[in-house]
Design an enzyme around this catalytic site. Structure first.
Site, PDB file in Angstrom:
ATOM      1  NE  ARG A   1     -23.269  49.133  30.588  1.00 28.52           N
ATOM      2  CZ  ARG A   1     -23.421  48.990  31.909  1.00 28.52           C
ATOM      3  NH1 ARG A   1     -23.144  47.833  32.491  1.00 28.52           N
ATOM      4  NH2 ARG A   1     -23.863  49.997  32.637  1.00 28.52           N
TER       5      ARG A   1
ATOM      6  CG  HIS B   1     -26.673  43.639  33.632  1.00 22.97           C
ATOM      7  ND1 HIS B   1     -26.630  44.465  32.549  1.00 22.97           N
ATOM      8  CD2 HIS B   1     -25.969  44.296  34.599  1.00 22.97           C
ATOM      9  CE1 HIS B   1     -25.949  45.563  32.835  1.00 22.97           C
ATOM     10  NE2 HIS B   1     -25.534  45.477  34.081  1.00 22.97           N
TER      11      HIS B   1
HETATM   12  P1  NDP Z   1     -14.320  53.445  36.147  1.00 20.13           P
HETATM   13  O1  NDP Z   1     -14.704  54.580  35.276  1.00 20.13           O
HETATM   14  O2  NDP Z   1     -13.955  53.698  37.555  1.00 20.13           O
HETATM   15  O3  NDP Z   1     -13.094  52.664  35.475  1.00 20.13           O
HETATM   16  C1  NDP Z   1     -12.949  52.483  34.117  1.00 20.13           C
HETATM   17  C2  NDP Z   1     -11.570  51.893  33.835  1.00 20.13           C
HETATM   18  O4  NDP Z   1     -11.517  51.516  32.453  1.00 20.13           O
HETATM   19  C3  NDP Z   1     -10.444  52.897  34.081  1.00 20.13           C
HETATM   20  O5  NDP Z   1      -9.338  52.237  34.639  1.00 20.13           O
HETATM   21  C4  NDP Z   1     -10.117  53.386  32.673  1.00 20.13           C
HETATM   22  O6  NDP Z   1      -8.776  53.795  32.475  1.00 20.13           O
HETATM   23  C5  NDP Z   1     -10.356  52.110  31.880  1.00 20.13           C
HETATM   24  N1  NDP Z   1     -10.599  52.434  30.472  1.00 20.13           N
HETATM   25  C6  NDP Z   1     -11.575  53.193  29.940  1.00 20.13           C
HETATM   26  N2  NDP Z   1     -11.429  53.281  28.595  1.00 20.13           N
HETATM   27  C7  NDP Z   1     -10.325  52.562  28.297  1.00 20.13           C
HETATM   28  C8  NDP Z   1      -9.645  52.293  27.097  1.00 20.13           C
HETATM   29  N3  NDP Z   1     -10.062  52.771  25.916  1.00 20.13           N
HETATM   30  N4  NDP Z   1      -8.526  51.532  27.146  1.00 20.13           N
HETATM   31  C9  NDP Z   1      -8.086  51.045  28.330  1.00 20.13           C
HETATM   32  N5  NDP Z   1      -8.682  51.255  29.526  1.00 20.13           N
HETATM   33  C10 NDP Z   1      -9.796  52.016  29.498  1.00 20.13           C
HETATM   34  O7  NDP Z   1     -15.528  52.403  36.057  1.00 20.13           O
HETATM   35  P2  NDP Z   1     -15.991  51.329  37.166  1.00 20.13           P
HETATM   36  O8  NDP Z   1     -14.802  50.536  37.543  1.00 20.13           O
HETATM   37  O9  NDP Z   1     -16.775  51.990  38.228  1.00 20.13           O
HETATM   38  O10 NDP Z   1     -17.011  50.466  36.292  1.00 20.13           O
HETATM   39  C11 NDP Z   1     -16.601  49.797  35.118  1.00 20.13           C
HETATM   40  C12 NDP Z   1     -17.814  49.331  34.337  1.00 20.13           C
HETATM   41  O11 NDP Z   1     -18.411  48.209  34.976  1.00 20.13           O
HETATM   42  C13 NDP Z   1     -18.965  50.317  34.231  1.00 20.13           C
HETATM   43  O12 NDP Z   1     -18.716  51.260  33.217  1.00 20.13           O
HETATM   44  C14 NDP Z   1     -20.138  49.429  33.896  1.00 20.13           C
HETATM   45  O13 NDP Z   1     -20.269  49.309  32.495  1.00 20.13           O
HETATM   46  C15 NDP Z   1     -19.736  48.074  34.468  1.00 20.13           C
HETATM   47  N6  NDP Z   1     -20.616  47.613  35.542  1.00 20.13           N
HETATM   48  C16 NDP Z   1     -21.300  46.427  35.379  1.00 20.13           C
HETATM   49  C17 NDP Z   1     -22.094  45.934  36.385  1.00 20.13           C
HETATM   50  C18 NDP Z   1     -22.757  44.618  36.249  1.00 20.13           C
HETATM   51  O14 NDP Z   1     -23.555  44.240  37.115  1.00 20.13           O
HETATM   52  N7  NDP Z   1     -22.452  43.844  35.234  1.00 20.13           N
HETATM   53  C19 NDP Z   1     -22.277  46.666  37.636  1.00 20.13           C
HETATM   54  C20 NDP Z   1     -21.487  47.887  37.724  1.00 20.13           C
HETATM   55  C21 NDP Z   1     -20.708  48.330  36.698  1.00 20.13           C
HETATM   56  P3  NDP Z   1      -8.158  55.064  33.244  1.00 20.13           P
HETATM   57  O15 NDP Z   1      -8.003  54.604  34.688  1.00 20.13           O
HETATM   58  O16 NDP Z   1      -6.875  55.297  32.585  1.00 20.13           O
HETATM   59  O17 NDP Z   1      -9.153  56.185  33.118  1.00 20.13           O
HETATM   60  C1  OXD Z   2     -23.974  49.559  36.347  1.00 18.73           C
HETATM   61  C2  OXD Z   2     -24.674  48.300  36.057  1.00 18.73           C
HETATM   62  O1  OXD Z   2     -23.399  50.149  35.424  1.00 18.73           O
HETATM   63  O2  OXD Z   2     -25.380  47.790  36.960  1.00 18.73           O
HETATM   64  O3  OXD Z   2     -23.972  49.971  37.522  1.00 18.73           O
HETATM   65  O4  OXD Z   2     -24.541  47.756  34.967  1.00 18.73           O
END
Ligand code: NDP
Ligand code: OXD
Length: 305
Positions: free
Chosen positions: A220, A268
């Site tokens: 993001r 994106h």
């Molecule tokens: P998950 O919820 O599975 O993973 C999130 C990770 O971030 C976890 O390991 C979590 O830690 C960590 N995290 C959250 N908050 C913090 C913090 N404050 N400090 C340190 N670590 C933190 O999400 P996904 O892996 O499924 O997706 C990640 C992001 O990717 C989505 O939220 C989305 O915004 C983005 N995305 C973008 C896309 C694109 O096309 N650009 C497509 C798909 C997704 P913990 O394991 O300890 O909970």
């Molecule tokens: C998602 C994205 O969050 O596409 O899946 O950004």
């Protein structure tokens, strides 16, 4: 059972695919559907919730739920479920490998040398000496970290809670982040946007990256402070930034990123949600709800992801 699907684009394709995956349901498209049991959403208008008094669960068609959570009209008392992987991890791995290989094999440097007619070979380096940091070790971040480590790179990963993943140096907390930043020649951002991560990568943290590091923001835009990033790109401390996501999308035409020589933009598309896998996953989870089972991917609203 009635299911509402409302997406900002490709509404008909989504509706058709969901109906095929959930033949036992009446699937209704768009914000004006009759009262439904479940809602499947991607960037819907606020009006979508106006006449939905009996929703049992909400499904996000994306992995990130920051957009939905920011909607004041979002029903507060029903579970919100997000997409988990559905083929997006493989796409993130492709993007991350491209960035890692481009930096590791110095292809950007050789392109610059070519443009100046310079024959400028650099010495050999080994994969195990090339340090990559992955911020976020969730569904997507851990898949990316594992793939890069499996390829032989030295990978560190940062998460909110402590983790142990074989072959990855897992860190957490602000001390862990400092260690990871100081050694990462490539930093990959795969964090959700939450109150804690918004603006996380500002001047102070970006300055901790080694000279000549690269940054790839795949999650993001709001996690990175644009002014701070432009400063370290101008100074050359960050040699290249790969940006897939932005504060405002589409990225405004007059934004400096468009013309910055060190910025590579993708619109994106780092990982697109595949219709069929996503609708099958949603359909299975709806069946799980109907059977009263516990399902994965329920968002913790207090935590924000
Ligand atoms: P998950 O919820 O599975 O993973 C999130 C990770 O971030 C976890 O390991 C979590 O830690 C960590 N995290 C959250 N908050 C913090 C913090 N404050 N400090 C340190 N670590 C933190 O999400 P996904 O892996 O499924 O997706 C990640 C992001 O990717 C989505 O939220 C989305 O915004 C983005 N995305 C973008 C896309 C694109 O096309 N650009 C497509 C798909 C997704 P913990 O394991 O300890 O909970
Ligand atoms: C998602 C994205 O969050 O596409 O899946 O950004």
């Amino acid at each position: 059972m009635d299911v509402l699907i409302c997406t900002a684009k490709e509404q008909d394709e989504w509706c058709e695919t969901l109906a095929a995956c959930l033949p036992e349901a009446q699937v209704h498209a768009g914000p004006d559907a009759p009262a439904c049991d479940y809602a499947v959403l991607w960037k819907p208008p606020a009006a979508v919730f106006a006449h939905q008094p009996r929703l049992k669960a909400l499904f996000s068609l994306g992995a990130g739920v920051d957009g939905l959570l920011a909607m004041p009209a979002l029903p507060r008392d029903v579970p919100l479920v997000r997409i988990e992987d559905c083929g997006m991890a493989a796409q993130m791995i492709e993007y991350a490998l491209y960035v890692a290989l481009r930096r590791f094999r110095r292809f950007a440097e050789y392109a610059d040398a070519q443009s100046e007619g310079r024959w400028a070979p650099r010495g050999l380096r080994m994969r195990e000496d090339f340090q990559i940091g992955v911020l976020g070790l969730g569904v997507l971040g851990s898949a990316v970290a594992n793939a890069l480590a499996g390829f032989g790179f030295a990978v560190s990963g940062w998460s909110r809670t402590p983790k142990s993943i074989e072959g990855i140096d897992c860190v957490h907390g602000s001390a862990g982040l400092d260690v990871l930043l100081a050694r990462s020649e490539v930093l990959l951002v795969l964090l959700p946007l939450t109150g804690d991560t918004e603006g996380l990568l500002g001047r102070e943290l970006l300055a901790q990256l080694p000279d000549g590091a690269a940054l790839a923001n795949l999650s993001r835009g709001e996690i990175v402070d644009d002014e701070a990033l432009l400063e370290v790109l101008d100074s050359g401390q960050i040699a290249e930034a790969f940006l897939d996501v932005f504060h405002r999308e589409p990225l405004p035409r007059d934004h400096r990123y468009w013309t910055h020589p060190r910025v590579r933009i993708t619109p994106h598309v780092a990982a697109l949600t595949p219709y069929s896998a996503a609708c099958s996953q949603v359909a299975e989870k709806i069946r799980g709800f109907e059977r009263g089972e516990s399902i994965s991917g329920i968002v913790d609203r207090a935590r924000g992801y």
